[in-house]
Design an enzyme around this catalytic site. Structure first.
Site, PDB file in Angstrom:
ATOM      1  N   HIS A 127       0.814  -1.226   0.000  1.00 46.09           N
ATOM      2  CA  HIS A 127       0.000   0.000   0.000  1.00 46.09           C
ATOM      3  C   HIS A 127       0.848   1.277   0.000  1.00 46.09           C
ATOM      4  CE1 HIS A 127      -3.670  -2.239   0.458  1.00 46.09           C
ATOM      5  NE2 HIS A 127      -3.304  -2.751   1.616  1.00 46.09           N
ATOM      6  N   ASP A 164      -2.701 -10.773  -2.330  1.00 43.97           N
ATOM      7  CA  ASP A 164      -3.267 -10.239  -1.091  1.00 43.97           C
ATOM      8  C   ASP A 164      -4.721  -9.840  -1.348  1.00 43.97           C
ATOM      9  OD1 ASP A 164      -2.029  -8.805   1.665  1.00 43.97           O
ATOM     10  OD2 ASP A 164      -3.820  -7.817   0.867  1.00 43.97           O
TER      11      ASP A 164
HETATM   12 ZN   LIG Z   1      -4.074  -7.275   2.762  1.00 42.29          ZN
END
Ligand SMILES: [Zn+2]
Length: 312
Positions: A127, A164
């Site tokens: 992220h 993910d």
């Molecule tokens: Zn994650």
């Protein structure tokens, strides 16, 4: 069995984002405990080095690196960077070891002392954008590894694939304008961080997103990879395959609603190893991202590493 490196460092346990935070040190402890089983004795165990500034700045501006590393909370103190992302006294070193571990995983496969490498590190990275910490992530470990493979070894085409449950907005942001970097992701949508739609395809169709609705199961996950992402990786023909390995799409995970089982991660890892054989002389690097149910994380990461080792 292929030589597989396991790269980690105890400092990665000292990053503490707060008492009730899901991205807790026990995540890494439980993964490493699972990898202590007899079947993992052949792993080549290496200590993650600190990433060098010139490695971090392949992705992040120097001012950002300095800003993160200058946050030095005292013992027991937690500094919030955003609602989800925090640093403790041990976070700066943990983040440097996490990025350094991903870099060393690239060195392992490029120098040929391992065919595959798994960096069992935290904090995670996918992220983190160039100038913004986000979603438990400080530095984008997988993106740094990709740029390092280009910088140090002169590779031209590098792919990062990400299973993910959350979209790796940071990796996409870093890769989107670079036609020789590929990013392919399956993730739950709607879900945090709200990016990762199919129309986000990068400057040269080098971004491939396959959002999956909540409660999608392993069959839907496999179909997304078989039908779209794996063929796109094949077409891109990378010289190195890097995996953002998050295990939070498991049905037991508390942070999202996909319904994968351990075997789904094993299946995909085998498919990725096959693609690495086809295009990358077998070179495959994997970096730990999310996964928040400790038992599911341990079992899934163990299955993933077993598949990287090509153990049956
Ligand atoms: Zn994650």
């Amino acid at each position: 069995m292929a030589t597989t490196a396991l790269i980690t460092h105890p400092a990665c346990l000292s990053h503490d984002p707060g008492k009730w935070h899901p991205e807790c040190p026990d995540r890494l402890r439980t993964v490493l405990a699972a990898l202590e089983a007899e079947e993992f004795a052949p792993l080549l165990r290496e200590s993650a080095p600190l990433a060098a500034t010139e490695q971090l700045t392949l992705v992040h501006p120097a001012e950002y690196v300095d800003a993160i590393l200058s946050i030095r909370p005292g013992d027991g103190e937690i500094v919030q960077l955003d609602a989800d992302t925090a640093m403790s006294a041990g976070s700066a070193e943990a983040a440097l070891r996490a990025a350094g571990g991903a870099v060393q995983a690239v060195d392992a496969v490029m120098e040929g002392w391992a065919q595959a490498a798994f960096a069992a590190v935290r904090p995670p990275g996918h992220h983190a954008e160039t100038r913004r910490p986000m979603g438990f992530c400080l530095f984008n470990n997988a993106a740094i590894a990709a740029r390092w493979a280009r910088e140090a070894y002169g590779l031209h085409r590098i792919a990062v694939v990400d299973f993910d449950v959350h979209h790796g907005n940071g990796t996409q942001d870093i890769f989107t304008a670079d036609p020789n970097l590929f990013y392919g992701s399956s993730h739950q949508s709607p879900c945090y961080p709200g990016t990762g739609y199919p129309h986000e395809h990068g400057c040269a169709n080098n971004i491939v997103n396959m959002p999956l609705p909540p409660y999608s199961d392993g069959a839907a996950f496999r179909a997304a990879w078989m039908g779209t992402i794996l063929p796109a990786v094949d077409g891109f023909a990378p010289e190195l395959l890097i995996v953002s390995a998050g295990f939070d799409a498991h049905k037991a995970d508390p942070l999202a609603q996909l319904k994968l089982e351990t075997n789904d991660f094993v299946w995909l890892t085998r498919e990725l190893v096959a693609l690495a054989d086809l295009h990358c002389a077998g070179r495959i690097v994997s970096v730990l991202e999310g996964g928040y149910d400790l038992a599911a994380l341990a079992a899934s990461a163990a299955g993933h590493v077993r598949a990287l080792m090509r153990a049956t």
